[in-house]
Design a protein around this motif. Structure first.
Motif, short mmCIF file in Angstrom:
data_model
loop_
_atom_site.label_atom_id
_atom_site.label_comp_id
_atom_site.label_asym_id
_atom_site.label_seq_id
_atom_site.Cartn_x
_atom_site.Cartn_y
_atom_site.Cartn_z
N HIS A 25 0.86 -1.17 0.00
CA HIS A 25 0.00 0.00 0.00
C HIS A 25 0.90 1.23 0.00
CE1 HIS A 25 -3.23 -2.78 1.07
NE2 HIS A 25 -2.46 -3.22 2.05
N VAL A 26 0.39 2.37 -0.50
CA VAL A 26 1.25 3.55 -0.64
C VAL A 26 0.57 4.81 -0.11
CG1 VAL A 26 2.49 5.06 -2.24
CG2 VAL A 26 2.49 2.59 -2.62
N LEU A 27 1.30 5.52 0.73
CA LEU A 27 0.97 6.89 1.13
C LEU A 27 2.01 7.79 0.49
CD1 LEU A 27 -0.23 9.22 2.82
CD2 LEU A 27 1.16 8.43 4.75
N CYS A 28 1.58 8.63 -0.45
CA CYS A 28 2.52 9.48 -1.18
C CYS A 28 2.32 10.93 -0.80
CB CYS A 28 2.32 9.31 -2.70
SG CYS A 28 3.49 10.24 -3.71
N GLU A 29 3.41 11.61 -0.52
CA GLU A 29 3.32 13.04 -0.20
C GLU A 29 2.91 13.86 -1.41
OE1 GLU A 29 3.15 15.41 1.86
OE2 GLU A 29 3.01 13.92 3.45
N LYS A 30 2.49 15.08 -1.15
CA LYS A 30 2.19 16.03 -2.21
C LYS A 30 3.31 17.05 -2.26
CE LYS A 30 1.46 19.39 -0.56
NZ LYS A 30 2.45 20.24 0.16
N PRO A 31 3.55 17.69 -3.42
CA PRO A 31 2.83 17.50 -4.67
C PRO A 31 2.97 16.05 -5.18
CG PRO A 31 4.81 18.79 -5.04
CD PRO A 31 4.62 18.70 -3.55
N PHE A 32 1.85 15.52 -5.68
CA PHE A 32 1.74 14.11 -6.01
C PHE A 32 2.77 13.67 -7.03
CE2 PHE A 32 -1.01 10.84 -8.34
CZ PHE A 32 -0.65 9.82 -7.49
N ALA A 33 2.98 14.48 -8.06
CA ALA A 33 3.89 14.12 -9.14
C ALA A 33 4.37 15.40 -9.80
CB ALA A 33 3.19 13.21 -10.14
N ARG A 34 5.11 15.25 -10.91
CA ARG A 34 5.54 16.44 -11.65
C ARG A 34 4.44 16.96 -12.56
NH1 ARG A 34 11.47 14.68 -13.72
NH2 ARG A 34 10.34 12.72 -14.01
N ASP A 35 3.58 16.07 -13.04
CA ASP A 35 2.51 16.49 -13.94
C ASP A 35 1.45 15.40 -13.98
OD1 ASP A 35 3.42 14.45 -15.72
OD2 ASP A 35 4.82 15.85 -16.65
N ALA A 36 0.38 15.67 -14.73
CA ALA A 36 -0.74 14.74 -14.78
C ALA A 36 -0.37 13.43 -15.47
CB ALA A 36 -1.92 15.40 -15.49
N ASN A 37 0.59 13.45 -16.40
CA ASN A 37 0.98 12.20 -17.06
C ASN A 37 1.58 11.22 -16.05
OD1 ASN A 37 0.13 12.92 -19.63
ND2 ASN A 37 2.09 13.91 -20.13
N GLU A 38 2.46 11.72 -15.18
CA GLU A 38 3.01 10.86 -14.14
C GLU A 38 1.91 10.41 -13.18
OE1 GLU A 38 7.70 12.11 -13.68
OE2 GLU A 38 6.27 12.74 -12.13
N ALA A 39 1.03 11.34 -12.82
CA ALA A 39 -0.06 11.01 -11.90
C ALA A 39 -0.95 9.92 -12.48
CB ALA A 39 -0.87 12.26 -11.60
N ARG A 40 -1.20 9.97 -13.78
CA ARG A 40 -2.04 8.98 -14.44
C ARG A 40 -1.38 7.60 -14.37
NH1 ARG A 40 -2.49 11.84 -18.47
NH2 ARG A 40 -4.37 12.95 -17.83
N ALA A 41 -0.07 7.54 -14.57
CA ALA A 41 0.64 6.27 -14.49
C ALA A 41 0.61 5.71 -13.07
CB ALA A 41 2.09 6.46 -14.95
N MET A 42 0.71 6.58 -12.08
CA MET A 42 0.67 6.14 -10.68
C MET A 42 -0.69 5.59 -10.32
SD MET A 42 2.81 9.43 -9.29
CE MET A 42 2.82 9.10 -7.53
N LEU A 43 -1.76 6.27 -10.76
CA LEU A 43 -3.11 5.78 -10.49
C LEU A 43 -3.34 4.44 -11.17
CD1 LEU A 43 -6.00 6.05 -9.42
CD2 LEU A 43 -6.52 7.45 -11.43
N ALA A 44 -2.90 4.29 -12.42
CA ALA A 44 -3.07 3.03 -13.13
C ALA A 44 -2.36 1.89 -12.41
CB ALA A 44 -2.56 3.17 -14.56
N ALA A 45 -1.17 2.16 -11.90
CA ALA A 45 -0.42 1.13 -11.17
C ALA A 45 -1.13 0.74 -9.88
CB ALA A 45 0.99 1.62 -10.87
N ALA A 46 -1.70 1.74 -9.19
CA ALA A 46 -2.41 1.46 -7.94
C ALA A 46 -3.66 0.63 -8.19
CB ALA A 46 -2.78 2.78 -7.26
N GLU A 47 -4.39 0.96 -9.24
CA GLU A 47 -5.61 0.20 -9.55
C GLU A 47 -5.26 -1.21 -10.00
OE1 GLU A 47 -8.58 3.89 -10.80
OE2 GLU A 47 -7.45 2.84 -12.37
N ALA A 48 -4.17 -1.35 -10.77
CA ALA A 48 -3.76 -2.69 -11.22
C ALA A 48 -3.32 -3.56 -10.04
CB ALA A 48 -2.63 -2.58 -12.24
N ALA A 49 -2.68 -2.94 -9.05
CA ALA A 49 -2.18 -3.68 -7.88
C ALA A 49 -3.30 -3.99 -6.89
CB ALA A 49 -1.07 -2.90 -7.19
N GLY A 50 -4.38 -3.22 -6.93
CA GLY A 50 -5.48 -3.43 -5.98
C GLY A 50 -5.10 -3.07 -4.55
#
Length: 282
Positions: A25-50
């Motif tokens: 499980h991951v608790l990530c500090e903010k700012p979440f990422a450098r941009d929305a593209n990185e944020a999108r990849a992080m969300l996809a990885a979290a959803e894939a991992a469940g």
């Protein structure tokens, strides 16, 4: 079991994906990422991992802010129509020399918009829903290092029709000054220091903070020499109690239990939404 990512933002994407792929499980500090593209990849990885994925937007748990969210959701002010959030502060002016070098590099995730704006944008979304459009500018008031901002200003429109203004300066002299007002068709709600106030056709009054939104008292100072630093004392008691509540809710989410706090955690989906707004502002 759980990874907390507190490194500079330009490392968040790689580290979060590594942790999720390792089954954490991951608790990530903010700012979440450098941009929305990185944020999108992080969300996809979290959803894939469940796995449980949470952002460090602890100010959602500040009782006054949570009380405003509840009042708006329950229709106290009617349909929200206009919001004004303005803050003058001097964090950068006072402690600029102590900030790490990456903070002054926009490519590394530096600047005040992503540092302070990530909290403010998340709070507006928690109160009023999703952004539709922004017209914005980034500025410098007293900042003397690097090509980043210590100030930002934007006019925004939400998808539900709310028009608003958000301005924040962290390079101002003098005391911190805040103005947070939201007007609706039946009333207006605002923050007044430690109080939440409300006005409608019947008059003005202070709103009580519901007991289920109260926070535990912060821990006492310790012998740690960092506790004697002015910047630590200025921020620690603002942040420790709501962050404690955030972590309790994170634990409940991992264990599949009902959290003690009714305040929703900010997830990687919120991180993506917040980053999309900041990308639009930039």
């Amino acid at each position: 079991d759980v990874v907390a990512i507190s490194t500079p933002p330009f490392t968040h994407c790689e580290l979060a994906i590594q942790a999720l792929e390792a089954g954490c499980h991951v608790l990530c500090e903010k700012p979440f990422a450098r941009d929305a593209n990185e944020a999108r990849a992080m969300l996809a990885a979290a959803e894939a991992a469940g796995k449980v994925h949470v952002i460090g937007n602890e100010f959602r748990f500040v009782p006054q802010r949570a009380a405003v969210a509840r009042a708006i959701a329950e229709g106290l002010i009617g349909e929200p129509r206009f919001a004004n959030l303005t803050q003058w502060a001097g964090f950068i002016k006072a402690w600029e020399v102590d900030f790490p070098d990456w903070w002054f590099d926009p490519a590394a995730g530096g600047g005040w918009l992503v540092a302070g704006g990530s909290h403010m944008i998340d709070q507006i979304r928690a109160w009023l829903g999703e952004f539709e459009s922004v017209s914005a500018g980034l500025g410098r008031v007293t900042l003397s290092r690097g090509p980043v901002d210590d100030t930002y200003s934007l006019r925004f429109r939400m998808k539900n029709g709310v028009e608003g203004i958000l301005q924040q300066c962290s390079g101002a002299y003098g005391p911190m000054t805040e103005l947070t007002h939201i007007a609706g068709t039946r009333g207006r709600i605002w923050l007044d220091g430690p109080a939440v106030r409300f006005a409608d056709a019947s008059g003005e009054r202070e709103l009580p903070i519901p007991a289920d939104l109260a926070l535990p008292p912060p821990p006492p100072l310790t012998a740690d020499p960092r506790n004697a630093r002015e910047d630590w004392q200025a921020m620690a008691y603002v942040e420790i109690a709501p962050y404690t509540e955030l972590c309790k809710s994170l634990k409940s989410a991992i264990l599949g239990e009902v959290p003690a706090s009714p305040v929703p955690l900010a997830t990687f989906a919120d991180g993506l939404a917040n980053m999309a707004v900041m990308d639009a502002i930039r």
